[in-house]
Design a protein around this motif. Structure first.
Motif, PDB file in Angstrom:
ATOM      1  N   GLU A  33      -1.969  11.591  10.807  1.00  0.00           N
ATOM      2  CA  GLU A  33      -2.562  11.655   9.459  1.00  0.00           C
ATOM      3  C   GLU A  33      -1.463  11.538   8.398  1.00  0.00           C
ATOM      4  OE1 GLU A  33      -4.605  11.140   7.126  1.00  0.00           O
ATOM      5  OE2 GLU A  33      -6.123  12.715   7.320  1.00  0.00           O
ATOM      6  N   ARG A  36      -7.628  11.167  12.336  1.00  0.00           N
ATOM      7  CA  ARG A  36      -6.778  10.056  12.792  1.00  0.00           C
ATOM      8  C   ARG A  36      -5.714  10.588  13.743  1.00  0.00           C
ATOM      9  NH1 ARG A  36      -6.842   7.396   6.699  1.00  0.00           N
ATOM     10  NH2 ARG A  36      -9.080   7.127   6.826  1.00  0.00           N
ATOM     11  N   SER A  39       0.821  -1.226   0.000  1.00  0.00           N
ATOM     12  CA  SER A  39       0.000   0.000   0.000  1.00  0.00           C
ATOM     13  C   SER A  39       0.846   1.263   0.000  1.00  0.00           C
ATOM     14  CB  SER A  39      -0.867  -0.012   1.258  1.00  0.00           C
ATOM     15  OG  SER A  39      -1.380   1.269   1.503  1.00  0.00           O
ATOM     16  N   TYR A  97      -2.017   0.008  10.682  1.00  0.00           N
ATOM     17  CA  TYR A  97      -2.246  -0.619   9.370  1.00  0.00           C
ATOM     18  C   TYR A  97      -0.997  -0.495   8.491  1.00  0.00           C
ATOM     19  CZ  TYR A  97      -3.762  -0.873   4.492  1.00  0.00           C
ATOM     20  OH  TYR A  97      -3.853  -1.171   3.158  1.00  0.00           O
TER      21      TYR A  97
HETATM   22  N1  GDD Z   1     -12.422   7.164   5.681  1.00  0.00           N
HETATM   23  C1  GDD Z   1     -12.545   8.493   5.879  1.00  0.00           C
HETATM   24  N2  GDD Z   1     -13.682   8.970   6.457  1.00  0.00           N
HETATM   25  N3  GDD Z   1     -11.529   9.287   5.505  1.00  0.00           N
HETATM   26  C2  GDD Z   1     -11.690  10.630   5.683  1.00  0.00           C
HETATM   27  C3  GDD Z   1     -12.836  11.182   6.253  1.00  0.00           C
HETATM   28  C4  GDD Z   1     -13.890  10.314   6.673  1.00  0.00           C
HETATM   29  O1  GDD Z   1     -14.912  10.728   7.169  1.00  0.00           O
HETATM   30  N4  GDD Z   1     -12.685  12.534   6.273  1.00  0.00           N
HETATM   31  C5  GDD Z   1     -11.487  12.805   5.758  1.00  0.00           C
HETATM   32  N5  GDD Z   1     -10.865  11.657   5.397  1.00  0.00           N
HETATM   33  C6  GDD Z   1      -9.506  11.563   4.842  1.00  0.00           C
HETATM   34  C7  GDD Z   1      -8.624  10.585   5.619  1.00  0.00           C
HETATM   35  O2  GDD Z   1      -8.145  11.214   6.816  1.00  0.00           O
HETATM   36  C8  GDD Z   1      -7.549  10.312   4.590  1.00  0.00           C
HETATM   37  O3  GDD Z   1      -6.554  11.310   4.641  1.00  0.00           O
HETATM   38  C9  GDD Z   1      -8.291  10.403   3.253  1.00  0.00           C
HETATM   39  O4  GDD Z   1      -9.558  11.016   3.539  1.00  0.00           O
HETATM   40  C10 GDD Z   1      -8.524   9.047   2.593  1.00  0.00           C
HETATM   41  O5  GDD Z   1      -9.087   8.173   3.544  1.00  0.00           O
HETATM   42  P1  GDD Z   1      -9.614   6.695   3.130  1.00  0.00           P
HETATM   43  O6  GDD Z   1     -10.564   6.787   2.003  1.00  0.00           O
HETATM   44  O7  GDD Z   1     -10.091   6.046   4.389  1.00  0.00           O
HETATM   45  O8  GDD Z   1      -8.328   5.979   2.542  1.00  0.00           O
HETATM   46  P2  GDD Z   1      -6.802   5.893   3.066  1.00  0.00           P
HETATM   47  O9  GDD Z   1      -5.982   6.771   2.181  1.00  0.00           O
HETATM   48  O10 GDD Z   1      -6.705   6.086   4.512  1.00  0.00           O
HETATM   49  O11 GDD Z   1      -6.436   4.369   2.777  1.00  0.00           O
HETATM   50  C11 GDD Z   1      -6.941   3.671   1.650  1.00  0.00           C
HETATM   51  O12 GDD Z   1      -5.999   3.633   0.594  1.00  0.00           O
HETATM   52  C12 GDD Z   1      -4.788   2.938   0.898  1.00  0.00           C
HETATM   53  C13 GDD Z   1      -3.879   3.015  -0.335  1.00  0.00           C
HETATM   54  O13 GDD Z   1      -4.352   2.284  -1.391  1.00  0.00           O
HETATM   55  C14 GDD Z   1      -7.298   2.255   2.120  1.00  0.00           C
HETATM   56  O14 GDD Z   1      -7.966   1.577   1.081  1.00  0.00           O
HETATM   57  C15 GDD Z   1      -6.055   1.480   2.492  1.00  0.00           C
HETATM   58  O15 GDD Z   1      -6.404   0.133   2.799  1.00  0.00           O
HETATM   59  C16 GDD Z   1      -5.109   1.501   1.288  1.00  0.00           C
HETATM   60  O16 GDD Z   1      -3.926   0.805   1.603  1.00  0.00           O
END
Ligand code: GDD
Length: 330
Positions: A282, A279, A126, A150
């Motif tokens: 972040e 988080r 990732s 994670y």
């Molecule tokens: N989930 C979520 N919910 N994220 C939020 C929110 C909310 O209400 N508000 C803001 N965010 C911001 C998070 O703090 C983060 O910076 C960004 O949106 C993306 O969050 P996610 O969609 O939860 O994805 P991620 O970047 O943390 O992780 C995903 O992508 C990775 C890379 O492919 C996941 O799918 C991981 O499993 C994966 O490894």
């Protein structure tokens, strides 16, 4: 499509990537076996897939499954993959997402010894491993600085994959995938949370959307494009690791503009910033450089962010319409 005589096994079959990879491999003529722990929480599994229940924190039945399936290729997609949740259940996350890969690698190594077969292994690494990245864009040589339980587990799993390649000559590859989304994305990830909420707001089913850090910047692509890169990695003469990314970067704010714009709505009237979705640490910004994948695999993404947002909005609008119709029928 006739069978190509090859067998693939996918862990995390009921997740977003598992479902796209299933479709891709079925069109290529693979016989498919799929693993997941709790099917009822995931997407429906294609009836052509032989399903095996398997919890990656246990995996006591893995050897038996490998003996039954006799796979040529294993795609390891199963994980506790929600970054924020990993702060709340860190030990479970590291067990499943980190140690889970060791359980599989070791079971494959022993299966290879028993059967004399060579298995090709794909590890879902990732972009979160780059975390507080020291350079931008990030490529295969960028050092890791993980910022969550994670991401730490993914770094462990990544190095364990390399270790099995170097120690035992296993054909083991890691795809370092940047964020990849689709209408099948889990509802707790930010893109899907936004498209679900915006479409429900459009139909009067919801009145606000609570989000965390909307200044975070990500490199978002379409999951359907990214599973193709997984398959390509396992078709190469040598195992290697590849960054898979769109090469474009947007903030959550910009994604909100795109999605609410599709629906002629102004997100600022509905979005409430809620500290509950922040988080403890972040990852502010990620941007991938997939030059190596382009040059060696001939891979490139096909769906741009605006098209991805529209695809997700259209799909969720249909869900919202059905929900509204069901509410009217009561
Ligand atoms: N989930 C979520 N919910 N994220 C939020 C929110 C909310 O209400 N508000 C803001 N965010 C911001 C998070 O703090 C983060 O910076 C960004 O949106 C993306 O969050 P996610 O969609 O939860 O994805 P991620 O970047 O943390 O992780 C995903 O992508 C990775 C890379 O492919 C996941 O799918 C991981 O499993 C994966 O490894």
């Amino acid at each position: 499509m006739n069978s190509n005589g090859r067998v693939a096994l996918i862990t995390g079959i009921s997740g977003q990537d598992g479902s796209y990879l299933t479709e891709l491999l079925l069109t290529k003529g693979y016989v498919l076996h799929g693993l997941a722990p709790y099917l009822r929480y995931g997407l429906p599994v294609d009836p052509r897939v032989t399903f095996h229940p398997c919890d990656l924190s246990d995996a006591s039945n893995l050897s038996e499954i490998l003996d039954q399936a006799q796979p040529d290729e294993v795609y390891h997609l199963g994980a506790q993959s929600h970054v924020k949740l990993s702060f709340e259940i860190p030990i479970h996350t590291v067990d499943v997402t980190g140690l889970g890969v060791l359980r599989i690698l070791e079971a494959i190594r022993q299966f290879q010894n028993r059967s004399g077969k060579q298995v090709r292994f794909y590890q879902a690494s990732s972009s979160e491993m780059f975390g507080q990245a020291v350079e931008s864009p990030q490529n295969e040589r960028t050092p890791f600085h993980p910022r969550s339980p994670y991401a730490c587990a993914k770094v462990y799993a990544h190095w364990q994959t390399i270790n099995y390649r170097e120690a035992y000559g296993m054909f083991a590859c890691s795809g370092i995938l940047f964020n990849h989304e689709s209408p099948r994305r889990g509802e707790a990830f930010v893109t899907r949370k936004i498209t679900l909420a915006a479409t429900r707001i459009k139909l009067g089913l919801q009145h606000e959307l609570r989000l965390g850090n909307i200044d975070a910047r990500r490199d978002w692509g379409f999951a359907g494009d990214y599973v193709e890169a997984m398959w390509l990695m396992l078709q190469q003469p040598e195992p290697d690791d590849y960054v898979i990314a769109s090469g474009g970067q947007h903030s959550v704010r910009e994604f909100l503009d795109e999605v609410f714009g599709c629906l002629d709505l102004d997100w600022k009237k509905y979005v409430v910033i809620d500290p509950a979705f922040y988080r403890p640490a972040e990852v502010e910004t990620l941007l991938g450089d997939a030059t190596k994948a382009r040059e060696k695999l001939g891979w490139k993404p096909r769906v741009a962010l605006a098209d991805l947002a529209r695809m997700m909005v259209e799909s969720d609008l249909e869900l919202a319409r059905r929900e509204a119709a069901a509410a009217r029928a009561v």
